[in-house]
Design an enzyme around this catalytic site. Structure first.
Site, PDB file in Angstrom:
ATOM      1  N   ARG A  92       0.855  -1.177   0.000  1.00 46.52           N
ATOM      2  CA  ARG A  92       0.000   0.000   0.000  1.00 46.52           C
ATOM      3  C   ARG A  92       0.895   1.232   0.000  1.00 46.52           C
ATOM      4  O   ARG A  92       1.984   1.232   0.591  1.00 46.52           O
ATOM      5  CB  ARG A  92      -0.924   0.026   1.219  1.00 46.52           C
ATOM      6  CG  ARG A  92      -2.098  -0.926   1.146  1.00 46.52           C
ATOM      7  CD  ARG A  92      -3.093  -0.521   0.069  1.00 46.52           C
ATOM      8  NE  ARG A  92      -4.253  -1.406   0.008  1.00 46.52           N
ATOM      9  CZ  ARG A  92      -4.344  -2.461  -0.766  1.00 46.52           C
ATOM     10  NH1 ARG A  92      -3.318  -2.820  -1.527  1.00 46.52           N
ATOM     11  NH2 ARG A  92      -5.447  -3.193  -0.793  1.00 46.52           N
ATOM     12  N   GLU A 111      -3.883   7.430  -4.135  1.00 47.62           N
ATOM     13  CA  GLU A 111      -4.308   6.968  -5.449  1.00 47.62           C
ATOM     14  C   GLU A 111      -5.679   7.545  -5.809  1.00 47.62           C
ATOM     15  O   GLU A 111      -6.538   7.656  -4.928  1.00 47.62           O
ATOM     16  CB  GLU A 111      -4.397   5.426  -5.469  1.00 47.62           C
ATOM     17  CG  GLU A 111      -3.062   4.732  -5.284  1.00 47.62           C
ATOM     18  CD  GLU A 111      -3.209   3.217  -5.231  1.00 47.62           C
ATOM     19  OE1 GLU A 111      -4.311   2.703  -5.536  1.00 47.62           O
ATOM     20  OE2 GLU A 111      -2.235   2.538  -4.875  1.00 47.62           O
ATOM     21  N   HIS A 166      -1.459   0.194  -9.886  1.00 51.86           N
ATOM     22  CA  HIS A 166      -2.096  -0.767  -8.978  1.00 51.86           C
ATOM     23  C   HIS A 166      -2.654  -1.957  -9.767  1.00 51.86           C
ATOM     24  O   HIS A 166      -3.844  -2.279  -9.692  1.00 51.86           O
ATOM     25  CB  HIS A 166      -3.210  -0.101  -8.165  1.00 51.86           C
ATOM     26  CG  HIS A 166      -3.448  -0.775  -6.843  1.00 51.86           C
ATOM     27  ND1 HIS A 166      -3.770  -0.083  -5.703  1.00 51.86           N
ATOM     28  CD2 HIS A 166      -3.405  -2.080  -6.479  1.00 51.86           C
ATOM     29  CE1 HIS A 166      -3.933  -0.920  -4.693  1.00 51.86           C
ATOM     30  NE2 HIS A 166      -3.715  -2.143  -5.142  1.00 51.86           N
TER      31      HIS A 166
END
Length: 351
Positions: free
Chosen positions: A242, A271, A289
């Site tokens: 993350r 994000e 991602h």
């Protein structure tokens, strides 16, 4: 008159043929286009739903469920669930679930791909070539770091970390070190070819460090300026966990001043926004991602989420037993407490 069927909201377009299996049991409210839902839009969608099938793009907490009295289950399509306020959901008696296991090997593939691309300067080389600079070639052009025979460090040693360890030890003859909240059993260490060390040793000895630990308050910016300063000069850093685990400004500075040779990042703090300091650097490989983004794996994730939601809403062959619930015990306690309060109010009213 028959009771109305439970209503399920699907937050994003997924795989229609998989999601539509929910239609056997539920009325579906399917989002037709990719949408960045605002908090108020999320609240409105959840207000009339009994269940929801969501992605990591949807952040759901107390405010979003405050006016959703029917909501009983949320199925998150993703193994991570820091987009969910699990405590708030548990207190409201809402079961949350995720999709672990089915994405392990695919995500480990991507982690190793980023490691190789960063260490061997693949994207930097391609950019250089496309810019027409090959004519400036010299014998020392685009020198990178070896992967075979080097030291691989892994921070976080769950299933994905173990997958990366196997790739490094068995495929590339790497010396594999790891640090984790708890040490793996000796048999598992032997199977994946990894040795447990403390965090400082991991930082100091890894030629290539891969981050695969869960995000939490304790892991927030665990890789900060101080941690980066402890890393081996010229090392490579890969983050597929993350974004909040890394202090991105400190990382950008370490990459810009040559303290680290390169980085590969699939996840970012904030994000879908990526810091301009990272975008400006050539020695960082950036992907949006996509750790689990293979056709087979993404379909398997959606299928598991569908199974979770169906079971959480007491339908299907596994009714009441979702395969990967996150907060089942807390929800059972909350629902039992609510039932007790309701029964007491009824009893008091009869007196």
């Amino acid at each position: 008159m028959a009771d109305p069927r439970p209503r399920v909201w699907v937050s994003q377009p997924l795989f229609d043929d998989v999601v539509e299996r929910l239609g056997q049991y539920f009325d579906l409210d399917m989002t037709a286009e990719v949408t960045r839902h605002t908090p108020s839009q999320l609240a409105a969608r959840l207000a009339g739903a009994d269940g929801a099938l969501i992605t990591l793009n949807e952040r759901i907490g107390a405010a979003e469920i405050a006016n959703a009295p029917r909501l009983r289950a949320i199925a998150n399509v993703g193994v991570g669930y820091n987009n969910l306020d699990v405590d708030a959901l548990s207190a409201a008696g809402i079961l949350a679930s995720n999709t672990p296991d089915v994405l392990t090997e695919t995500t480990a593939d991507l982690g190793f791909a980023l490691l190789m691309a960063a260490a061997r300067r693949i994207t930097e080389s391609e950019r250089w070539l496309r810019e027409g600079q090959w004519g400036q070639w010299s014998f020392r052009t685009m020198l990178g770091a070896d992967i075979h025979g080097s030291t691989l460090g892994i921070l976080g040693m769950g299933r994905i970390g173990q997958g990366i360890a196997r790739r490094g030890a068995l495929g590339f003859g790497m010396r594999v070190l790891y640090h984790n909240r708890s040490r793996l059993p000796e048999a598992t260490e032997a199977e994946v070819g990894a040795t447990y060390v403390d965090l400082d040793t991991l930082l100091a000895q890894a030629d290539h460090l891969v981050l695969v630990l869960p995000y939490s308050a304790a892991s927030h910016h665990i890789i900060d300026a101080a941690a980066l300063a402890k890393m081996k000069p010229g090392a490579t850093l890969v983050n597929i966990a993350r974004g909040g685990i890394v202090d991105e400004l400190a990382l950008a500075d370490a990459l810009a001043n040559g303290r680290l040779a390169a980085a590969g990042l699939d996840v970012f703090d904030g994000e879908p926004t990526v810091r301009p300091e990272l975008l400006a650097l050539r020695n960082v490989v950036l992907t949006p991602h996509i750790g689990s983004a293979s056709q087979a794996t993404r379909r398997a994730m959606v299928q598991l989420a569908v199974d979770n939601l169906t079971a959480a809403l007491d339908k299907g062959p596994h009714a009441g037993r979702p395969p990967s619930a996150i907060n089942a015990d807390a929800v059972h306690a909350a629902r039992a407490g609510a039932a007790f309060v309701g029964a007491k109010k009824t009893d008091d009213a009869k007196r």
